[in-house]
Design a protein around this motif. Structure first.
Motif, PDB file in Angstrom:
ATOM      1  N   UNK A 201      49.829 -40.330  48.489  1.00 28.38           N
ATOM      2  CA  UNK A 201      51.168 -40.648  48.002  1.00 28.38           C
ATOM      3  C   UNK A 201      51.477 -39.608  46.925  1.00 28.38           C
ATOM      4  N   UNK A 202      52.539 -38.847  47.124  1.00 25.23           N
ATOM      5  CA  UNK A 202      52.913 -37.781  46.192  1.00 25.23           C
ATOM      6  C   UNK A 202      54.307 -38.060  45.656  1.00 25.23           C
ATOM      7  N   UNK A 203      54.505 -37.801  44.363  1.00 24.11           N
ATOM      8  CA  UNK A 203      55.798 -38.101  43.725  1.00 24.11           C
ATOM      9  C   UNK A 203      56.210 -36.962  42.793  1.00 24.11           C
ATOM     10  N   UNK A 204      57.512 -36.639  42.782  1.00 20.48           N
ATOM     11  CA  UNK A 204      58.025 -35.624  41.865  1.00 20.48           C
ATOM     12  C   UNK A 204      57.315 -34.294  42.062  1.00 20.48           C
ATOM     13  N   UNK A 205      57.501 -33.685  43.216  1.00 21.11           N
ATOM     14  CA  UNK A 205      56.662 -32.568  43.649  1.00 21.11           C
ATOM     15  C   UNK A 205      56.785 -31.348  42.734  1.00 21.11           C
ATOM     16  N   UNK A 206      55.619 -30.861  42.355  1.00 23.46           N
ATOM     17  CA  UNK A 206      55.498 -29.676  41.496  1.00 23.46           C
ATOM     18  C   UNK A 206      54.472 -28.753  42.139  1.00 23.46           C
ATOM     19  N   UNK A 207      54.915 -27.568  42.558  1.00 21.05           N
ATOM     20  CA  UNK A 207      54.042 -26.617  43.242  1.00 21.05           C
ATOM     21  C   UNK A 207      53.598 -25.482  42.328  1.00 21.05           C
ATOM     22  N   UNK A 208      53.990 -25.554  41.079  1.00 23.97           N
ATOM     23  CA  UNK A 208      53.608 -24.604  40.041  1.00 23.97           C
ATOM     24  C   UNK A 208      53.952 -23.158  40.406  1.00 23.97           C
ATOM     25  N   UNK A 209      55.156 -22.998  40.955  1.00 21.02           N
ATOM     26  CA  UNK A 209      55.656 -21.660  41.269  1.00 21.02           C
ATOM     27  C   UNK A 209      56.489 -21.140  40.101  1.00 21.02           C
ATOM     28  N   UNK A 210      56.638 -19.829  40.034  1.00 23.38           N
ATOM     29  CA  UNK A 210      57.360 -19.209  38.919  1.00 23.38           C
ATOM     30  C   UNK A 210      58.776 -19.759  38.792  1.00 23.38           C
ATOM     31  N   UNK A 211      59.461 -19.951  39.915  1.00 26.09           N
ATOM     32  CA  UNK A 211      60.853 -20.405  39.824  1.00 26.09           C
ATOM     33  C   UNK A 211      60.945 -21.826  39.269  1.00 26.09           C
ATOM     34  N   UNK A 212      59.905 -22.629  39.455  1.00 17.53           N
ATOM     35  CA  UNK A 212      59.892 -23.975  38.899  1.00 17.53           C
ATOM     36  C   UNK A 212      59.686 -23.948  37.386  1.00 17.53           C
ATOM     37  N   UNK A 213      58.763 -23.102  36.942  1.00 15.11           N
ATOM     38  CA  UNK A 213      58.519 -22.947  35.500  1.00 15.11           C
ATOM     39  C   UNK A 213      59.760 -22.386  34.824  1.00 15.11           C
ATOM     40  N   UNK A 306      48.862 -19.512  32.873  1.00 16.37           N
ATOM     41  CA  UNK A 306      47.888 -19.007  33.843  1.00 16.37           C
ATOM     42  C   UNK A 306      48.269 -19.289  35.295  1.00 16.37           C
ATOM     43  N   UNK A 307      49.524 -19.681  35.518  1.00 16.48           N
ATOM     44  CA  UNK A 307      50.078 -19.880  36.854  1.00 16.48           C
ATOM     45  C   UNK A 307      49.239 -20.848  37.690  1.00 16.48           C
ATOM     46  N   UNK A 308      48.733 -21.886  37.000  1.00 17.77           N
ATOM     47  CA  UNK A 308      47.956 -22.897  37.686  1.00 17.77           C
ATOM     48  C   UNK A 308      46.598 -22.426  38.161  1.00 17.77           C
ATOM     49  N   UNK A 309      46.237 -21.213  37.796  1.00 20.65           N
ATOM     50  CA  UNK A 309      44.984 -20.600  38.229  1.00 20.65           C
ATOM     51  C   UNK A 309      44.946 -20.427  39.748  1.00 20.65           C
ATOM     52  N   UNK A 310      46.152 -20.365  40.345  1.00 20.81           N
ATOM     53  CA  UNK A 310      46.251 -20.129  41.788  1.00 20.81           C
ATOM     54  C   UNK A 310      46.350 -18.629  42.059  1.00 20.81           C
ATOM     55  N   UNK A 337      65.063 -33.509  37.018  1.00 15.90           N
ATOM     56  CA  UNK A 337      65.318 -32.258  36.305  1.00 15.90           C
ATOM     57  C   UNK A 337      64.019 -31.523  35.998  1.00 15.90           C
ATOM     58  N   UNK A 338      62.943 -32.268  35.752  1.00 15.92           N
ATOM     59  CA  UNK A 338      61.656 -31.646  35.428  1.00 15.92           C
ATOM     60  C   UNK A 338      61.056 -30.928  36.633  1.00 15.92           C
ATOM     61  N   UNK A 339      61.072 -31.597  37.769  1.00 14.18           N
ATOM     62  CA  UNK A 339      60.552 -31.040  39.026  1.00 14.18           C
ATOM     63  C   UNK A 339      61.651 -31.164  40.070  1.00 14.18           C
ATOM     64  N   UNK A 340      62.612 -30.242  40.064  1.00 12.81           N
ATOM     65  CA  UNK A 340      63.793 -30.399  40.921  1.00 12.81           C
ATOM     66  C   UNK A 340      63.444 -30.468  42.402  1.00 12.81           C
ATOM     67  N   UNK A 341      64.364 -31.060  43.155  1.00 10.54           N
ATOM     68  CA  UNK A 341      64.095 -31.409  44.543  1.00 10.54           C
ATOM     69  C   UNK A 341      63.821 -30.200  45.432  1.00 10.54           C
ATOM     70  N   UNK A 342      64.138 -29.006  44.988  1.00 12.26           N
ATOM     71  CA  UNK A 342      63.878 -27.825  45.821  1.00 12.26           C
ATOM     72  C   UNK A 342      62.406 -27.741  46.212  1.00 12.26           C
ATOM     73  N   UNK A 343      61.515 -28.177  45.328  1.00 13.49           N
ATOM     74  CA  UNK A 343      60.085 -28.093  45.631  1.00 13.49           C
ATOM     75  C   UNK A 343      59.679 -29.142  46.653  1.00 13.49           C
TER      76      UNK A 343
END
Length: 391
Positions: A201-213, A306-310, A337-343
């Motif tokens: 179960x995943x909620x408020x998706x955050x992929x730790x990409x530059x555009x999200x930060x 550190x870009x999530x160390x990815x 707003x914190x983790x917008x729906x684009x992710x």
């Protein structure tokens, strides 16, 4: 791809205030509980639209009807039946607890932040008669020690910790539940150990990409919350505003503890003020707690710098094939707003087999009513699948 609107009992033409919208995905239909071979549908509500209704065949509604009939209310507060500390390195010790049914189906709750820690209310998403509920505080967060420490603190360390905890508790495999940064870590863990995960179960998706930060920390979200943004912005001199993440990193790692605390409070309040669709004063007050804020802000900033160390920006999306078979529900607030729906949308496009639930009147927090309801229902759905497999 044809779009269809699905009413409950409505005339052929009317002004909508709330309407179920379904976007069928082209997978052969077999059974609503199937993940890899079953038809999946994007479900969300569209408000205040005038549109002529075209009925959808009833068999396409099976999965949604089943989902709506599930329990959507939080379970009563319970206390742990066991707690402990697990030494995971020469430096770090993590806090863990178990509640619910000791013989139940294991589920691990992965908290957000990073650095947020767990709270007793996290147990309430799960049926305590069915689930063996495992909560733990990630390195240097919550009750884990040392507090707010950045040394030996990477995504890969946390993944190893989750495995060490699973082995310590003698759990063969478990369900994974995570929101915000918890969704990031849940994805990374599951991709590393797909054979240990029974469902997600995943909620408020955050992929730790530059555009999200950049969206949240470099001025994008400021367009919606300028009043909350200004105190965050004004802590940094104009000459250093080219990158707020770097500027805060300097202050959160200052030799002066007062400078650290001031930066931590500003960082934390910015996030807490934007985490709900409507302001939540109790949440915002967390920013006044120096102990909480220091771990929350320092560890978050450390991971973001550190870009999530990815190894790449699209690392999590590129490895979806490793977990495509896992029965998963994705829950996303439309106005997060914190983790917008684009992710969440990008994850849905890469992983159409997963159920995708968009809550129309919610922001980021798991404690918003619509998101809470969807999270509980998603756990109930997996519970029923597991029960049916055992029959």
């Amino acid at each position: 791809m044809k779009l269809g609107f699905v009413p409950n009992t409505l005339p052929s033409s009317f002004s909508l205030t709330s309407l179920i919208f379904k976007l069928p995905i082209s997978f052969p239909f077999s059974h609503p509980k199937t993940t890899s071979s079953g038809r999946k549908s994007l479900v969300f509500r569209v408000q205040n639209i005038d549109h002529r209704i075209e009925p959808i065949p009833s068999h396409l509604m099976a999965s949604e009807n089943e989902f709506s009939e599930l329990n959507r209310n939080l379970y009563p507060q319970i206390e742990p039946y066991s707690t402990g500390f697990l030494k995971v390195s020469d430096l770090h010790t993590i806090y863990w607890e178990q509640s619910g049914n000791p013989s139940g189906h294991p589920v691990v709750f992965i908290h957000g932040g990073p650095g947020g820690g767990t709270s007793p209310s996290n147990r309430k998403f799960f049926d305590p008669d069915f689930y063996r509920i495992v909560l733990f505080d990630q390195r240097s967060a919550g009750k884990s020690t040392p507090h707010a420490c950045l040394e030996q603190n990477t995504t890969w360390d946390l993944i190893d910790d989750i495995e060490k905890l699973r082995e310590h508790l003698e759990i063969p495999e478990w369900q994974v539940f995570g929101g915000s940064w918890g969704s990031t870590l849940a994805l990374a863990y599951s991709q590393s150990h797909p054979d240990k995960v029974t469902g997600m179960i995943l909620r408020g998706i955050f992929l730790l990409r530059k555009k999200e930060i950049d969206w949240f920390y470099e001025g994008g979200a400021a367009a919606i919350f300028p009043d909350a943004w200004e105190p965050f912005r004004d802590l940094i001199p104009e000459s250093e505003r080219g990158c707020f993440v770097d500027a805060y990193n300097k202050r959160l790692n200052s030799d002066d503890i007062k400078t650290q605390y001031a930066a931590a409070r500003a960082w934390t309040k910015w996030e807490m003020m934007t985490a709900h669709l409507l302001p939540n004063e109790e949440n915002i007050k967390k920013g006044d707690d120096d102990y909480f804020s220091l771990a929350f802000a320092r560890i978050e900033n450390h991971y973001f710098v550190n870009k999530g160390f990815f190894p790449s920006d699209s690392f999590l999306l590129d490895r979806i094939d490793k977990i495509r078979h896992i029965n998963t529900t994705i829950v996303q607030g439309r106005y997060d707003v914190c983790c917008p729906m684009m992710s969440a949308w990008d994850l849905h496009k890469a992983w159409p087999e997963a159920d995708f639930r968009v809550v129309p009147d919610a922001g980021h927090s798991a404690n918003e009513p619509g998101i809470t309801a969807e999270l509980v229902a998603a756990n109930e759905k997996l519970k029923n699948i597991i029960k049916n497999k055992g029959d």
